[in-house]
Design a protein around this motif. Sequence first.
Motif, PDB file in Angstrom:
ATOM      1  N   ASP A  41       0.785  -1.251  -0.039  1.00 62.62           N
ATOM      2  CA  ASP A  41       0.108   0.018  -0.021  1.00 62.62           C
ATOM      3  C   ASP A  41       0.966   1.217   0.118  1.00 62.62           C
ATOM      4  OD1 ASP A  41      -2.532  -1.516  -0.036  1.00 62.62           O
ATOM      5  OD2 ASP A  41      -2.401  -1.336   2.249  1.00 62.62           O
ATOM      6  N   LEU A  42       2.263   1.245   0.547  1.00 66.07           N
ATOM      7  CA  LEU A  42       3.007   2.050   0.569  1.00 66.07           C
ATOM      8  C   LEU A  42       3.908   2.387  -0.707  1.00 66.07           C
ATOM      9  CD1 LEU A  42       3.534   1.794   4.233  1.00 66.07           C
ATOM     10  CD2 LEU A  42       1.824   3.386   3.054  1.00 66.07           C
ATOM     11  N   VAL A  43       3.811   1.546  -1.439  1.00 65.05           N
ATOM     12  CA  VAL A  43       5.194   1.275  -2.592  1.00 65.05           C
ATOM     13  C   VAL A  43       4.506   1.177  -3.805  1.00 65.05           C
ATOM     14  CG1 VAL A  43       7.153  -0.040  -3.341  1.00 65.05           C
ATOM     15  CG2 VAL A  43       6.564   0.557  -0.951  1.00 65.05           C
ATOM     16  N   GLU A  44       5.099   1.636  -5.042  1.00 68.72           N
ATOM     17  CA  GLU A  44       4.691   1.211  -6.291  1.00 68.72           C
ATOM     18  C   GLU A  44       5.927   1.097  -6.811  1.00 68.72           C
ATOM     19  OE1 GLU A  44       2.713   4.609  -8.487  1.00 68.72           O
ATOM     20  OE2 GLU A  44       4.706   5.844  -8.147  1.00 68.72           O
ATOM     21  N   PHE A  45       5.976   0.087  -7.885  1.00 71.25           N
ATOM     22  CA  PHE A  45       7.257  -0.275  -8.754  1.00 71.25           C
ATOM     23  C   PHE A  45       6.726   0.237 -10.098  1.00 71.25           C
ATOM     24  CE2 PHE A  45       8.104  -3.067  -5.161  1.00 71.25           C
ATOM     25  CZ  PHE A  45       9.528  -3.141  -5.334  1.00 71.25           C
ATOM     26  N   ILE A  46       7.468   1.078 -10.894  1.00 70.92           N
ATOM     27  CA  ILE A  46       6.962   1.333 -12.244  1.00 70.92           C
ATOM     28  C   ILE A  46       8.120   0.756 -13.347  1.00 70.92           C
ATOM     29  CG2 ILE A  46       6.495   3.458 -13.490  1.00 70.92           C
ATOM     30  CD1 ILE A  46       6.030   5.045 -11.134  1.00 70.92           C
ATOM     31  N   ILE A  47       7.728   0.128 -13.880  1.00 68.60           N
ATOM     32  CA  ILE A  47       8.552  -0.214 -15.214  1.00 68.60           C
ATOM     33  C   ILE A  47       8.508   0.498 -16.482  1.00 68.60           C
ATOM     34  CG2 ILE A  47       9.550  -2.101 -16.463  1.00 68.60           C
ATOM     35  CD1 ILE A  47       9.691  -2.503 -13.536  1.00 68.60           C
ATOM     36  N   VAL A  48       9.297   1.509 -16.897  1.00 69.36           N
ATOM     37  CA  VAL A  48       9.315   1.996 -18.123  1.00 69.36           C
ATOM     38  C   VAL A  48       9.954   1.314 -19.203  1.00 69.36           C
ATOM     39  CG1 VAL A  48       9.513   3.897 -19.527  1.00 69.36           C
ATOM     40  CG2 VAL A  48       8.767   4.273 -17.101  1.00 69.36           C
ATOM     41  N   PHE A  49       9.245   0.690 -20.102  1.00 62.47           N
ATOM     42  CA  PHE A  49      10.148  -0.102 -21.383  1.00 62.47           C
ATOM     43  C   PHE A  49      10.352   0.946 -22.463  1.00 62.47           C
ATOM     44  CE2 PHE A  49       7.964  -3.817 -19.368  1.00 62.47           C
ATOM     45  CZ  PHE A  49       9.149  -4.570 -19.435  1.00 62.47           C
ATOM     46  N   MET A  50      11.343   1.084 -22.820  1.00 56.61           N
ATOM     47  CA  MET A  50      11.780   2.024 -23.959  1.00 56.61           C
ATOM     48  C   MET A  50      12.414   0.762 -25.027  1.00 56.61           C
ATOM     49  SD  MET A  50      13.652   4.734 -21.569  1.00 56.61           S
ATOM     50  CE  MET A  50      14.196   3.396 -20.397  1.00 56.61           C
ATOM     51  N   ASP A  51      11.356   0.224 -25.387  1.00 54.23           N
ATOM     52  CA  ASP A  51      11.796  -0.808 -26.555  1.00 54.23           C
ATOM     53  C   ASP A  51      10.771  -1.447 -27.342  1.00 54.23           C
ATOM     54  OD1 ASP A  51      10.878  -2.913 -24.809  1.00 54.23           O
ATOM     55  OD2 ASP A  51      12.706  -3.005 -23.985  1.00 54.23           O
ATOM     56  N   ASN A  52      10.883  -2.111 -28.182  1.00 54.58           N
ATOM     57  CA  ASN A  52       9.894  -2.946 -29.028  1.00 54.58           C
ATOM     58  C   ASN A  52       9.833  -4.295 -28.678  1.00 54.58           C
ATOM     59  OD1 ASN A  52       8.990  -0.383 -30.523  1.00 54.58           O
ATOM     60  ND2 ASN A  52      10.910  -0.968 -31.700  1.00 54.58           N
ATOM     61  N   ASP A  53      10.200  -4.661 -27.382  1.00 53.77           N
ATOM     62  CA  ASP A  53       9.931  -6.017 -27.242  1.00 53.77           C
ATOM     63  C   ASP A  53       8.376  -6.405 -26.356  1.00 53.77           C
ATOM     64  OD1 ASP A  53      10.486  -8.773 -25.899  1.00 53.77           O
ATOM     65  OD2 ASP A  53      12.017  -8.109 -24.603  1.00 53.77           O
ATOM     66  N   THR A  54       7.309  -6.486 -27.415  1.00 56.21           N
ATOM     67  CA  THR A  54       6.217  -6.814 -26.778  1.00 56.21           C
ATOM     68  C   THR A  54       5.968  -8.117 -26.200  1.00 56.21           C
ATOM     69  OG1 THR A  54       5.859  -7.634 -29.212  1.00 56.21           O
ATOM     70  CG2 THR A  54       5.386  -5.279 -28.709  1.00 56.21           C
ATOM     71  N   GLU A  55       6.973  -9.151 -26.551  1.00 54.20           N
ATOM     72  CA  GLU A  55       7.055 -10.319 -25.731  1.00 54.20           C
ATOM     73  C   GLU A  55       7.215 -10.264 -24.281  1.00 54.20           C
ATOM     74  OE1 GLU A  55       9.183 -14.782 -25.397  1.00 54.20           O
ATOM     75  OE2 GLU A  55       9.553 -13.186 -27.373  1.00 54.20           O
ATOM     76  N   THR A  56       8.191  -9.243 -23.895  1.00 55.27           N
ATOM     77  CA  THR A  56       8.367  -9.240 -22.523  1.00 55.27           C
ATOM     78  C   THR A  56       7.159  -8.134 -21.770  1.00 55.27           C
ATOM     79  OG1 THR A  56      10.567  -9.235 -22.771  1.00 55.27           O
ATOM     80  CG2 THR A  56       9.911  -8.247 -20.979  1.00 55.27           C
ATOM     81  N   HIS A  57       6.682  -7.349 -22.596  1.00 59.50           N
ATOM     82  CA  HIS A  57       5.618  -6.563 -22.163  1.00 59.50           C
ATOM     83  C   HIS A  57       4.398  -7.356 -21.723  1.00 59.50           C
ATOM     84  CE1 HIS A  57       7.333  -3.213 -25.168  1.00 59.50           C
ATOM     85  NE2 HIS A  57       8.157  -3.557 -24.183  1.00 59.50           N
ATOM     86  N   ASP A  58       3.901  -8.168 -22.781  1.00 56.06           N
ATOM     87  CA  ASP A  58       3.025  -9.083 -22.574  1.00 56.06           C
ATOM     88  C   ASP A  58       3.375 -10.099 -21.546  1.00 56.06           C
ATOM     89  OD1 ASP A  58       1.567  -7.807 -24.675  1.00 56.06           O
ATOM     90  OD2 ASP A  58       2.043  -9.234 -26.208  1.00 56.06           O
ATOM     91  N   TRP A  59       4.389 -10.617 -21.280  1.00 57.19           N
ATOM     92  CA  TRP A  59       4.977 -11.345 -20.056  1.00 57.19           C
ATOM     93  C   TRP A  59       4.565 -10.778 -18.530  1.00 57.19           C
ATOM     94  CZ3 TRP A  59       8.515 -10.622 -16.347  1.00 57.19           C
ATOM     95  CH2 TRP A  59       8.771 -11.736 -15.489  1.00 57.19           C
ATOM     96  N   VAL A  60       4.679  -9.382 -18.883  1.00 56.19           N
ATOM     97  CA  VAL A  60       4.601  -8.681 -17.371  1.00 56.19           C
ATOM     98  C   VAL A  60       3.071  -8.623 -17.227  1.00 56.19           C
ATOM     99  CG1 VAL A  60       4.901  -6.407 -16.328  1.00 56.19           C
ATOM    100  CG2 VAL A  60       6.683  -7.546 -17.577  1.00 56.19           C
ATOM    101  N   ARG A  61       2.172  -8.269 -18.194  1.00 53.11           N
ATOM    102  CA  ARG A  61       1.030  -8.188 -18.285  1.00 53.11           C
ATOM    103  C   ARG A  61       0.345  -9.570 -17.582  1.00 53.11           C
ATOM    104  NH1 ARG A  61       1.760  -5.327 -23.105  1.00 53.11           N
ATOM    105  NH2 ARG A  61       1.655  -2.929 -22.674  1.00 53.11           N
ATOM    106  N   ALA A  62       0.513 -10.481 -18.351  1.00 52.66           N
ATOM    107  CA  ALA A  62       0.099 -11.952 -17.959  1.00 52.66           C
ATOM    108  C   ALA A  62       0.528 -12.486 -16.690  1.00 52.66           C
ATOM    109  CB  ALA A  62       0.435 -12.831 -19.154  1.00 52.66           C
ATOM    110  N   THR A  63       1.647 -12.108 -16.428  1.00 52.51           N
ATOM    111  CA  THR A  63       2.186 -12.771 -14.965  1.00 52.51           C
ATOM    112  C   THR A  63       1.782 -11.924 -13.742  1.00 52.51           C
ATOM    113  OG1 THR A  63       4.214 -13.533 -16.312  1.00 52.51           O
ATOM    114  CG2 THR A  63       4.346 -13.630 -13.998  1.00 52.51           C
ATOM    115  N   PHE A  64       1.551 -10.876 -13.832  1.00 48.45           N
ATOM    116  CA  PHE A  64       1.322  -9.858 -12.730  1.00 48.45           C
ATOM    117  C   PHE A  64      -0.130  -9.155 -12.913  1.00 48.45           C
ATOM    118  CE2 PHE A  64       5.795 -10.110 -13.176  1.00 48.45           C
ATOM    119  CZ  PHE A  64       6.032 -10.859 -12.117  1.00 48.45           C
TER     120      PHE A  64
END
Length: 674
Positions: free
Chosen positions: A102-125
């Motif tokens: 409740d006191l923390v946020e983790f922000i990942i800013v992707f600066m690439d076109n690696d949609t596979e990893t982007h989708d992995w993050v969305r699907a896993t968490f």
Amino acid sequence: MTELRTLDIIENTLGFDADWYSHTFPDAAILGMDARRHYAAFGYFLGRGISASIADLSNQPAVMTALSRRPRISYCTPIMNRPDDIRGTLQANLDANRPLSDLVEFIIVFMDNDTETHDWVRATFPDEIASGYLRLVVEPPLDGWHFGKAKNRHRNYAIGSLYSSVDGDNFVTLEETQQLLELMDAYPDGFLFHHFTGNWGDGSSGRITVPMEIYRRIGYDENFMPRQFDEMDVLLSAMIAHPEMPLIRLEGKNHGFGSKRSKEFFQTAKVRNPIVDIGPVERQLPLNPKTEGYVQDDHSMEAMTAFNQGVSFLKNARNAKQRNQYLRLAIEGRHKVVDTVPREKILGTLFHSTGYPDPASLEIGPDDVCVFSCMKNDENFLVPFYEHYKALGIKHFFIVDDGSDIPISESLPHPDVHVLRPKVGSFLTAKGMWMEGMMKGYLQEGQWALTLDADEFMDLPAGYDSFPDLTRVLRARGQETMPALLIDLVPDPNVSPEALERVETDFLDVFSHHVWIDTPIDDTYRDFDPIRWGFGPFAQISWQLDTRYHAFQTLDSLRKIPLIQWRTGRHINQGFHTLHYSDDTPNPGSEIWETDMVLPIRHFKLLKLFSTTARARMAAQVAAADTSAYHARTTANIAKIFGGGEEQMQRVLALSSRPLTDDLLTNLDPRTFK
């Protein structure tokens, strides 16, 4: 208007229909804003929908709860084409800090076109994303990795009270988060925290925590080289701006500001922030720990450290003396950068990746001469400059465009003009590095470079028709450099007001004379440091041509060494007045004038004095002297010359002068002035 910094929560859970929004709310197009930006700035606060099926966001309680979070700490991680890093640390970091989610946020800013990893993050968490504990943002890729630019990307998204940097391969333990929360309670007015354990290579040196307001206002310096000293600069700049704010660091013998240079800076700049040492807590090594001496093992990283450190100290210095001292440090660093970064990497390190040719595609012969220049908003000079030097046999023109309002590539759309845009450095600290970087990228050892500013029109000595004619003779003599004289041209003493109205476009015709003071040299002039350094026993030649001294009593060296053979270890200075060597070669002295010929440079600096519009621009520059891009002495001289209005014109016109048609300049023999 406060923008919605958490639009990513909506996009990654409910989705945002940009086409629907633009069609439904045409005011976005009227304001010239894309749909996402308009919604973040206005639409959300007006209660607008995000798609045809979700016209009222208040009916989505889970998302509204996530959007209303106010975490105390924002852990910010930029990622560019490093999927293994985030796949190896993200789960562990989220699990470890879940008790304090409740006191923390983790922000990942992707600066690439690696949609596979982007989708992995969305699907896993998905649950972590839906709650706002984990946030995922995708931005356009960087033009090459740059720590400062990457870490600044969180400015538009992080909403915690604290910004805390976390590299992709870093782990964050629960104990570290608890420590930060305790520090927030102990120092409610703010603090700066360096997580460095004292062990280089363990991933801690690049981790800092600062108040979010400081991160957004000061942030990382994007003019730095791509890595090294970036975190330290944020801390130092914050300390200078907030002398009451404490620097928290971990107990130990080795600290981030423990170097001799840093200690000297703290002393001379009188940095007096409270220093608080605290005990370490449990932490975990990164995925990819480095060896203790990883910086020393890579000479290019050492060079980047020296340059970035010099720039940091320069911008945070307290007075002109300190600024000059640290400008020299930055210059030493830029020399090391050019010497150590490999030829095949130097262009990509310094310049944006588009707009310039592959060096292998250009044919440059041993006697060919290429122009190297750095220009900004010099439109009235560009076409005459190109035509003049093209007629003298210049092979290629390599030009750094330092942010011209009209891109130079549009003004000079020629196949032999190659325009490069810098992505690191500033004019004051990096002009020489940019130009030397182009030389290293395009020239082989021993090939000829001609360094010029846009308002400098060089003529050849009598008897030579082209630069290749001259360089063939110089090479046969074993001469690797050639001196030049910078000669401020002036109008005819009887110039008409009508001619002065056309001065910016007809400068080649209006400035038809040069000053010629045919009197014995004044001993005071001879003894001035710039004159004694630049000319020594040949000072008479400077005396007779020094327009600015005789008109305004200012001192700018007329000495130039613009024609050189490129080689490793040979460096130009900001104004091309001398050469510096990073090997055992001595810097050139007044012996350069022991020659039978010299390159006269017709200099149109005083155009800015005789042009009404240019005088207004220079007056603004004088008013902004504290932020000048020039050296301190040059800045003072500019103020003295251009701060006096039209009466300064009359000072120049009153000087004794000769017409260029006398051909005196192309027949100068410096030895006769000794």
